[in-house]
Design a protein around this motif. Structure first.
Motif, PDB file in Angstrom:
ATOM      1  N   ALA A  76       0.817  -1.218   0.000  1.00 35.86           N
ATOM      2  CA  ALA A  76       0.000   0.000   0.000  1.00 35.86           C
ATOM      3  C   ALA A  76       0.849   1.266   0.000  1.00 35.86           C
ATOM      4  N   ALA A  77       2.154   1.101  -0.039  1.00 31.86           N
ATOM      5  CA  ALA A  77       3.054   2.251   0.078  1.00 31.86           C
ATOM      6  C   ALA A  77       3.350   2.908  -1.265  1.00 31.86           C
ATOM      7  N   PHE A  78       3.478   4.207  -1.185  1.00 28.53           N
ATOM      8  CA  PHE A  78       4.063   5.013  -2.249  1.00 28.53           C
ATOM      9  C   PHE A  78       5.247   5.696  -1.571  1.00 28.53           C
ATOM     10  N   PRO A  79       6.392   4.965  -1.506  1.00 25.21           N
ATOM     11  CA  PRO A  79       7.517   5.463  -0.707  1.00 25.21           C
ATOM     12  C   PRO A  79       7.906   6.899  -1.062  1.00 25.21           C
ATOM     13  N   ARG A  80       8.006   7.693  -0.015  1.00 22.75           N
ATOM     14  CA  ARG A  80       8.411   9.084  -0.165  1.00 22.75           C
ATOM     15  C   ARG A  80       9.655   9.279   0.691  1.00 22.75           C
ATOM     16  N   LEU A  81      10.671   9.853   0.104  1.00 29.59           N
ATOM     17  CA  LEU A  81      11.934  10.062   0.801  1.00 29.59           C
ATOM     18  C   LEU A  81      11.866  11.362   1.604  1.00 29.59           C
ATOM     19  N   PRO A  82      11.807  11.255   2.931  1.00 25.72           N
ATOM     20  CA  PRO A  82      11.794  12.473   3.736  1.00 25.72           C
ATOM     21  C   PRO A  82      13.094  13.251   3.553  1.00 25.72           C
ATOM     22  N   GLU A  83      13.015  14.541   3.742  1.00 26.74           N
ATOM     23  CA  GLU A  83      14.190  15.399   3.609  1.00 26.74           C
ATOM     24  C   GLU A  83      15.320  14.881   4.493  1.00 26.74           C
ATOM     25  N   GLY A  84      16.483  14.689   3.889  1.00 26.04           N
ATOM     26  CA  GLY A  84      17.665  14.219   4.606  1.00 26.04           C
ATOM     27  C   GLY A  84      17.851  12.716   4.607  1.00 26.04           C
ATOM     28  N   ALA A  85      16.846  11.973   4.168  1.00 25.59           N
ATOM     29  CA  ALA A  85      16.924  10.511   4.219  1.00 25.59           C
ATOM     30  C   ALA A  85      17.967   9.935   3.262  1.00 25.59           C
ATOM     31  N   GLU A  86      18.275  10.671   2.211  1.00 29.56           N
ATOM     32  CA  GLU A  86      19.264  10.163   1.253  1.00 29.56           C
ATOM     33  C   GLU A  86      20.648  10.023   1.881  1.00 29.56           C
ATOM     34  N   ASP A  87      20.893  10.717   2.993  1.00 32.27           N
ATOM     35  CA  ASP A  87      22.188  10.633   3.677  1.00 32.27           C
ATOM     36  C   ASP A  87      22.261   9.486   4.680  1.00 32.27           C
ATOM     37  N   LEU A  88      21.138   8.887   5.005  1.00 33.25           N
ATOM     38  CA  LEU A  88      21.117   7.863   6.047  1.00 33.25           C
ATOM     39  C   LEU A  88      22.073   6.692   5.800  1.00 33.25           C
ATOM     40  N   PRO A  89      22.203   6.176   4.578  1.00 29.38           N
ATOM     41  CA  PRO A  89      23.142   5.063   4.380  1.00 29.38           C
ATOM     42  C   PRO A  89      24.599   5.442   4.706  1.00 29.38           C
ATOM     43  N   HIS A  90      24.915   6.727   4.660  1.00 28.56           N
ATOM     44  CA  HIS A  90      26.271   7.168   4.989  1.00 28.56           C
ATOM     45  C   HIS A  90      26.433   7.371   6.487  1.00 28.56           C
ATOM     46  N   ILE A  91      25.317   7.520   7.193  1.00 30.44           N
ATOM     47  CA  ILE A  91      25.343   7.776   8.626  1.00 30.44           C
ATOM     48  C   ILE A  91      25.242   6.480   9.420  1.00 30.44           C
ATOM     49  N   MET A  92      24.411   5.561   8.946  1.00 29.05           N
ATOM     50  CA  MET A  92      24.126   4.333   9.683  1.00 29.05           C
ATOM     51  C   MET A  92      24.864   3.142   9.074  1.00 29.05           C
ATOM     52  N   ASP A  93      25.278   2.258   9.931  1.00 28.60           N
ATOM     53  CA  ASP A  93      25.941   1.031   9.502  1.00 28.60           C
ATOM     54  C   ASP A  93      24.912  -0.097   9.501  1.00 28.60           C
ATOM     55  N   VAL A  94      24.297  -0.295   8.355  1.00 30.86           N
ATOM     56  CA  VAL A  94      23.267  -1.320   8.207  1.00 30.86           C
ATOM     57  C   VAL A  94      23.760  -2.322   7.178  1.00 30.86           C
ATOM     58  N   PRO A  95      23.738  -3.609   7.518  1.00 31.10           N
ATOM     59  CA  PRO A  95      24.222  -4.611   6.561  1.00 31.10           C
ATOM     60  C   PRO A  95      23.314  -4.719   5.343  1.00 31.10           C
ATOM     61  N   ASP A  96      23.906  -5.096   4.224  1.00 27.49           N
ATOM     62  CA  ASP A  96      23.116  -5.381   3.027  1.00 27.49           C
ATOM     63  C   ASP A  96      22.319  -6.643   3.287  1.00 27.49           C
ATOM     64  N   ARG A  97      21.083  -6.620   2.888  1.00 30.20           N
ATOM     65  CA  ARG A  97      20.214  -7.777   3.115  1.00 30.20           C
ATOM     66  C   ARG A  97      19.504  -8.126   1.821  1.00 30.20           C
ATOM     67  N   ILE A  98      19.379  -9.405   1.596  1.00 30.52           N
ATOM     68  CA  ILE A  98      18.631  -9.878   0.436  1.00 30.52           C
ATOM     69  C   ILE A  98      17.501 -10.744   0.965  1.00 30.52           C
ATOM     70  N   ILE A  99      16.295 -10.359   0.630  1.00 25.40           N
ATOM     71  CA  ILE A  99      15.122 -11.107   1.059  1.00 25.40           C
ATOM     72  C   ILE A  99      14.381 -11.538  -0.197  1.00 25.40           C
ATOM     73  N   SER A 100      14.017 -12.790  -0.244  1.00 24.54           N
ATOM     74  CA  SER A 100      13.320 -13.275  -1.433  1.00 24.54           C
ATOM     75  C   SER A 100      11.929 -12.666  -1.527  1.00 24.54           C
ATOM     76  N   ASP A 101      11.500 -12.419  -2.748  1.00 24.90           N
ATOM     77  CA  ASP A 101      10.154 -11.907  -2.982  1.00 24.90           C
ATOM     78  C   ASP A 101       9.116 -12.875  -2.422  1.00 24.90           C
ATOM     79  N   GLU A 102       9.432 -14.161  -2.495  1.00 23.69           N
ATOM     80  CA  GLU A 102       8.516 -15.183  -1.989  1.00 23.69           C
ATOM     81  C   GLU A 102       8.323 -15.048  -0.478  1.00 23.69           C
ATOM     82  N   ALA A 103       9.415 -14.827   0.261  1.00 27.60           N
ATOM     83  CA  ALA A 103       9.322 -14.673   1.717  1.00 27.60           C
ATOM     84  C   ALA A 103       8.515 -13.428   2.077  1.00 27.60           C
ATOM     85  N   VAL A 104       8.711 -12.361   1.338  1.00 25.78           N
ATOM     86  CA  VAL A 104       7.984 -11.118   1.600  1.00 25.78           C
ATOM     87  C   VAL A 104       6.497 -11.307   1.298  1.00 25.78           C
TER      88      VAL A 104
END
Length: 157
Positions: A76-104
């Motif tokens: 149901a989402a129409f993802p909207r990037l809040p102001e400043g969110a584009e910098d988050l991957p540079h600020i936070m240390d979050v591992p890359d994750r791969i989730i199968s479409d089937e699991a989702v």
């Protein structure tokens, strides 16, 4: 800082998937970037609403060694990037994750079916109407078939 379900989905979309704690941390970082002081708990109700509205989907069985379910962008989402969110991957240390479409899709379908039962048993006409709308989004979004559940919701509404 008020965030909508689409805002939360936008934050999650930047990373692909986040734990609930990571999403809370990301929101705290966004607030800080805006000069606001907030704690992760301040975003709990908004995250709950985003989950209830299928802007986010919780995936517990994602095949990774993780203690927490992951949150992904929902049907149901129409993802909207809040102001400043584009910098988050540079600020936070979050591992890359791969989730199968089937699991989702499986997680979203299970949640939908549970929500439908609760709404029908409670006679909650508003929730039934919301779930009917979500059922079409969900079928277009992932490989699920909700015709039978939709019929039960129609009959109850």
């Amino acid at each position: 800082m008020d965030l909508t379900g689409d805002d939360f989905a936008g934050v999650v979309d930047v990373f692909g998937a986040l734990t609930r704690a990571e999403l809370g941390e990301a929101c705290v970082e966004l607030a800080f970037k805006r000069g606001e002081d907030a704690e992760a708990a301040a975003f709990d109700d908004g995250i709950d609403d985003a989950l209830a509205g299928y802007h986010l989907v919780r995936v517990a069985d994602h095949g990774a060694d993780a203690d927490d379910p992951l949150l992904v962008v929902g049907p149901a989402a129409f993802p909207r990037l809040p102001e400043g969110a584009e910098d988050l991957p540079h600020i936070m240390d979050v591992p890359d994750r791969i989730i199968s479409d089937e699991a989702v899709a499986r997680a979203a379908e299970e949640r939908f079916r549970e929500d439908a039962v609760v709404a029908v048993e409670a006679g909650d006409d508003d929730r039934i109407a919301d779930l009917l709308d979500v059922s079409y989004d969900l079928e277009a979004w992932g490989p699920v078939e909700l015709g039978e559940a939709r019929t039960r919701l129609d009959d109850a509404g």
